[in-house]
Design a protein around this motif. Sequence first.
Motif, PDB file in Angstrom:
ATOM      1  N   ALA A 150      25.882   5.376  20.464  1.00 31.09           N
ATOM      2  CA  ALA A 150      26.150   6.814  20.583  1.00 31.09           C
ATOM      3  C   ALA A 150      26.350   7.215  22.039  1.00 31.09           C
ATOM      4  O   ALA A 150      27.255   8.001  22.357  1.00 31.09           O
ATOM      5  CB  ALA A 150      25.009   7.613  19.963  1.00 31.09           C
ATOM      6  N   ARG A 188      27.431   5.280  24.415  1.00 28.91           N
ATOM      7  CA  ARG A 188      28.713   4.724  24.853  1.00 28.91           C
ATOM      8  C   ARG A 188      29.865   5.626  24.435  1.00 28.91           C
ATOM      9  O   ARG A 188      30.782   5.889  25.229  1.00 28.91           O
ATOM     10  CB  ARG A 188      28.907   3.322  24.275  1.00 28.91           C
ATOM     11  CG  ARG A 188      30.203   2.668  24.769  1.00 28.91           C
ATOM     12  CD  ARG A 188      30.467   1.378  24.078  1.00 28.91           C
ATOM     13  NE  ARG A 188      30.834   1.684  22.694  1.00 28.91           N
ATOM     14  CZ  ARG A 188      31.162   0.770  21.791  1.00 28.91           C
ATOM     15  NH1 ARG A 188      31.123  -0.496  22.089  1.00 28.91           N
ATOM     16  NH2 ARG A 188      31.489   1.136  20.574  1.00 28.91           N
ATOM     17  N   VAL A 189      29.834   6.124  23.211  1.00 25.69           N
ATOM     18  CA  VAL A 189      30.895   7.022  22.731  1.00 25.69           C
ATOM     19  C   VAL A 189      30.976   8.262  23.628  1.00 25.69           C
ATOM     20  O   VAL A 189      32.059   8.672  24.053  1.00 25.69           O
ATOM     21  CB  VAL A 189      30.659   7.414  21.256  1.00 25.69           C
ATOM     22  CG1 VAL A 189      31.595   8.527  20.825  1.00 25.69           C
ATOM     23  CG2 VAL A 189      30.811   6.201  20.356  1.00 25.69           C
ATOM     24  N   THR A 190      29.827   8.843  23.909  1.00 28.35           N
ATOM     25  CA  THR A 190      29.784  10.047  24.744  1.00 28.35           C
ATOM     26  C   THR A 190      30.288   9.759  26.154  1.00 28.35           C
ATOM     27  O   THR A 190      31.106  10.505  26.702  1.00 28.35           O
ATOM     28  CB  THR A 190      28.350  10.602  24.798  1.00 28.35           C
ATOM     29  OG1 THR A 190      27.932  10.910  23.465  1.00 28.35           O
ATOM     30  CG2 THR A 190      28.272  11.846  25.665  1.00 28.35           C
ATOM     31  N   LYS A 250      32.244   7.343  27.169  1.00 25.67           N
ATOM     32  CA  LYS A 250      33.683   7.061  27.155  1.00 25.67           C
ATOM     33  C   LYS A 250      34.490   8.349  27.093  1.00 25.67           C
ATOM     34  O   LYS A 250      35.546   8.465  27.731  1.00 25.67           O
ATOM     35  CB  LYS A 250      34.038   6.150  25.980  1.00 25.67           C
ATOM     36  CG  LYS A 250      33.647   4.708  26.189  1.00 25.67           C
ATOM     37  CD  LYS A 250      33.948   3.884  24.957  1.00 25.67           C
ATOM     38  CE  LYS A 250      35.018   2.884  25.254  1.00 25.67           C
ATOM     39  NZ  LYS A 250      35.314   2.022  24.109  1.00 25.67           N
ATOM     40  N   GLU A 251      34.019   9.318  26.329  1.00 17.37           N
ATOM     41  CA  GLU A 251      34.719  10.608  26.228  1.00 17.37           C
ATOM     42  C   GLU A 251      34.690  11.344  27.568  1.00 17.37           C
ATOM     43  O   GLU A 251      35.700  11.892  28.009  1.00 17.37           O
ATOM     44  CB  GLU A 251      34.088  11.462  25.128  1.00 17.37           C
ATOM     45  CG  GLU A 251      34.730  12.818  24.978  1.00 17.37           C
ATOM     46  CD  GLU A 251      36.195  12.780  24.578  1.00 17.37           C
ATOM     47  OE1 GLU A 251      36.909  13.746  24.917  1.00 17.37           O
ATOM     48  OE2 GLU A 251      36.644  11.810  23.936  1.00 17.37           O
TER      49      GLU A 251
END
Length: 67
Positions: A50, A52-54, A56-57
């Motif tokens: 989670a 990592r997703v944030t 990356k965004e």
Amino acid sequence: MGEMNDAARLFAYDAFAAGVRDELAATIARMDELAAAGKVKTATYRQLFAARVTLKEIDARLRERGL
């Protein structure tokens, strides 16, 4: 806090961007360690996923703006 001049603001944004990218790299490295140990179903791995997703965004948005 007083107002920042343009140079100070750019420095602050550059430092923020570098921090995000450092944290992203560390998160990916930790995920790779857990994956190598077969621990992809752990709570820690899912939390890192989670994060990592944030990250990356955030990184993508910074790059769109040339930072």
